[in-house]
Each structure stands twice: as C-alpha cells, then as structure tokens.
Design a protein around this motif. Structure first.
Motif, PDB file in Angstrom:
ATOM      1  N   VAL A 149       0.842  -1.201   0.000  1.00  0.00           N
ATOM      2  CA  VAL A 149       0.000   0.000   0.000  1.00  0.00           C
ATOM      3  C   VAL A 149       0.874   1.246   0.000  1.00  0.00           C
ATOM      4  N   SER A 150       1.942   1.237   0.796  1.00  0.00           N
ATOM      5  CA  SER A 150       2.814   2.413   0.833  1.00  0.00           C
ATOM      6  C   SER A 150       3.565   2.599  -0.479  1.00  0.00           C
ATOM      7  N   LEU A 151       3.927   1.505  -1.160  1.00  0.00           N
ATOM      8  CA  LEU A 151       4.567   1.629  -2.478  1.00  0.00           C
ATOM      9  C   LEU A 151       3.603   2.216  -3.506  1.00  0.00           C
ATOM     10  N   ALA A 152       2.354   1.740  -3.506  1.00  0.00           N
ATOM     11  CA  ALA A 152       1.363   2.290  -4.433  1.00  0.00           C
ATOM     12  C   ALA A 152       1.137   3.770  -4.145  1.00  0.00           C
ATOM     13  N   ALA A 153       1.067   4.140  -2.860  1.00  0.00           N
ATOM     14  CA  ALA A 153       0.884   5.544  -2.489  1.00  0.00           C
ATOM     15  C   ALA A 153       2.087   6.386  -2.913  1.00  0.00           C
ATOM     16  N   LEU A 169      -5.591   5.411   0.735  1.00  0.00           N
ATOM     17  CA  LEU A 169      -4.412   4.553   0.855  1.00  0.00           C
ATOM     18  C   LEU A 169      -3.912   4.496   2.301  1.00  0.00           C
ATOM     19  N   ALA A 170      -3.967   5.621   2.998  1.00  0.00           N
ATOM     20  CA  ALA A 170      -3.584   5.625   4.410  1.00  0.00           C
ATOM     21  C   ALA A 170      -4.527   4.724   5.209  1.00  0.00           C
ATOM     22  N   GLY A 171      -5.814   4.805   4.909  1.00  0.00           N
ATOM     23  CA  GLY A 171      -6.790   3.944   5.572  1.00  0.00           C
ATOM     24  C   GLY A 171      -6.553   2.470   5.280  1.00  0.00           C
ATOM     25  N   LEU A 172      -6.237   2.160   4.012  1.00  0.00           N
ATOM     26  CA  LEU A 172      -5.936   0.779   3.645  1.00  0.00           C
ATOM     27  C   LEU A 172      -4.693   0.271   4.370  1.00  0.00           C
ATOM     28  N   LEU A 173      -3.699   1.130   4.514  1.00  0.00           N
ATOM     29  CA  LEU A 173      -2.489   0.750   5.244  1.00  0.00           C
ATOM     30  C   LEU A 173      -2.850   0.375   6.685  1.00  0.00           C
ATOM     31  N   LEU A 174      -3.639   1.226   7.338  1.00  0.00           N
ATOM     32  CA  LEU A 174      -4.041   0.941   8.718  1.00  0.00           C
ATOM     33  C   LEU A 174      -4.903  -0.317   8.798  1.00  0.00           C
ATOM     34  N   ALA A 175      -5.793  -0.499   7.825  1.00  0.00           N
ATOM     35  CA  ALA A 175      -6.645  -1.685   7.817  1.00  0.00           C
ATOM     36  C   ALA A 175      -5.813  -2.960   7.622  1.00  0.00           C
ATOM     37  N   TYR A 218       2.838   6.509  11.805  1.00  0.00           N
ATOM     38  CA  TYR A 218       3.565   7.650  11.228  1.00  0.00           C
ATOM     39  C   TYR A 218       3.527   7.598   9.703  1.00  0.00           C
ATOM     40  N   LEU A 219       3.766   6.417   9.149  1.00  0.00           N
ATOM     41  CA  LEU A 219       3.757   6.263   7.695  1.00  0.00           C
ATOM     42  C   LEU A 219       2.367   6.543   7.125  1.00  0.00           C
ATOM     43  N   ALA A 220       1.322   6.064   7.789  1.00  0.00           N
ATOM     44  CA  ALA A 220      -0.045   6.334   7.329  1.00  0.00           C
ATOM     45  C   ALA A 220      -0.311   7.842   7.320  1.00  0.00           C
ATOM     46  N   TRP A 221       0.160   8.535   8.342  1.00  0.00           N
ATOM     47  CA  TRP A 221      -0.005   9.994   8.383  1.00  0.00           C
ATOM     48  C   TRP A 221       0.749  10.652   7.231  1.00  0.00           C
ATOM     49  N   ARG A 222       1.970  10.189   6.956  1.00  0.00           N
ATOM     50  CA  ARG A 222       2.746  10.746   5.833  1.00  0.00           C
ATOM     51  C   ARG A 222       2.027  10.538   4.498  1.00  0.00           C
TER      52      ARG A 222
END
Length: 198
Positions: free
Chosen positions: A24-28, A184-190, A84-88
């Motif tokens: 998810v972070s790579l896609a973001a 994407l941040a939400g998906l990361l947390l999920a 932190y990453l989700a916030w970024r």
C-alpha cells in the motif's frame, strides 16, 4: 525440482503480492511522487524484505520471538512507525512539483517498514515453511527458496510501485488526489489491523 519450485511460487505470489503495509505504501508513493522518485523507497522495501527472509530462513526470527519481552516492544515500535507512515501518506502533497524534493519516503524508511511489517514475517514464514524445493538437501533447498522469494519480492513490489505511478496523472486533481491519499492511508491501517488481529 521444477515442480516443487512452481508449487512454492504458486503459494508465494498471492501471499507476498496481496496488499499489506509495504505494498500500500509503495502504491501511495508511486501515485504521489512517480516511479523514478519512488525507487529509493522501493530499494529499502526490497532490502528490508530480503533481511526478513534471511531472518526467517536462519531461525533468527524464531529466537527473537521466543523472548517474552521482545514481542510487545517490537509490536509497539512497529505500530508507531506504521501510524507515522499512514499519516505521511494521508498528508502527502497531491500535485507533484520540482519544488517538493525530499518529501518522498526514503530508502531507510522502506527498510524500516519492512522490518516492522507483521505481514512480511507472516507471508514469508508461511511460504518458506510451505514445502521443500530440494528435499534431503537443506542447504541447497534454503538457497533456492531464498533466490525464488527474492525474485518474487522484486517483481511484486516493483509492480505495485508502477501501478501506483500509473494513477499519478489521474490524481493531479486536488480533490481526487487527497481522497486517494486518505484512502491509501486507511488501507495501510486496515492491513496492519487485519494482520495483527489475525
């Protein structure tokens, strides 16, 4: 041997390629900064996943997790970094310009994410334990598994960075881009919650 390798890859692709924190972070990163500017972060993810793979293959992960105090500490550090990453991701700039260098995630950030990513340990551990490529020769079996899984790691993660960057032109609209960042941040947390609670 070929049949066993195909069987391992059949297990590896869906487990290692399904959305989790790194993917998810790579896609973001790709959608926000583009493929080229995401390459240092991709390199960190690849190095980190390879480190996790070596830790699983050599039994280091098992030894660390056997220490009673290690699991809560590692979980807390990992969750803090993923938050932190989700916030970024959620607050990343929508419209990319040359005046925004240095905002993209770094190689060190990608490496750290891989080390604290619970899905990486679960997926790599499951694939690694799923069977042997060369039964009866543990050294060759381990070497071939590591090589195959590193190949899957490179292929899957590079593809997700590319998929994200493919959306970058669509996401230049501030409203659409901001919605995608938050999604994407939400998906990361999920994905983290699903992995931890599972």
């Amino acid at each position: 041997m070929l049949e066993n390798t195909v069987a391992l890859l059949t297990v590896a692709l869906p487990l290692m390629g399904s959305p989790g924190p790194a993917i998810v972070s790579l896609a973001a990163t790709g959608s926000t900064f583009g493929f080229r500017r995401g390459l240092p972060y991709l390199a960190g993810i690849l190095l980190g996943n390879s480190t996790v793979l070596l830790m699983v293959a050599t039994g280091i992960t098992g030894m660390v997790l056997a220490l009673p105090a290690a699991v809560p500490v590692l979980t807390a550090v990992g969750l803090a970094y993923l938050l932190y990453l989700a916030w970024r991701i959620a607050t990343a700039p929508v419209v990319r310009t040359a005046a925004e260098p240095g905002r993209e995630p770094t190689t060190a950030g990608g490496y750290l994410l891989s080390l604290v990513n619970p899905k990486a340990y679960a997926a790599i551990g499951a694939v690694y334990a799923s069977g042997s490529i060369v039964p009866g020769d543990p050294v060759l079996d381990t070497a071939l598994k590591i090589a195959a899984l590193i190949g899957v790691n490179v292929t899957v993660n590079t593809a997700w960075l590319g998929i994200g960057s493919g959306f970058s032109s669509v996401l230049r609209n501030p409203r659409t881009g901001r919605a995608m960042n938050w999604s994407l941040a939400g998906l990361l947390l999920a994905s983290v919650a699903y992995t931890v609670l599972r």
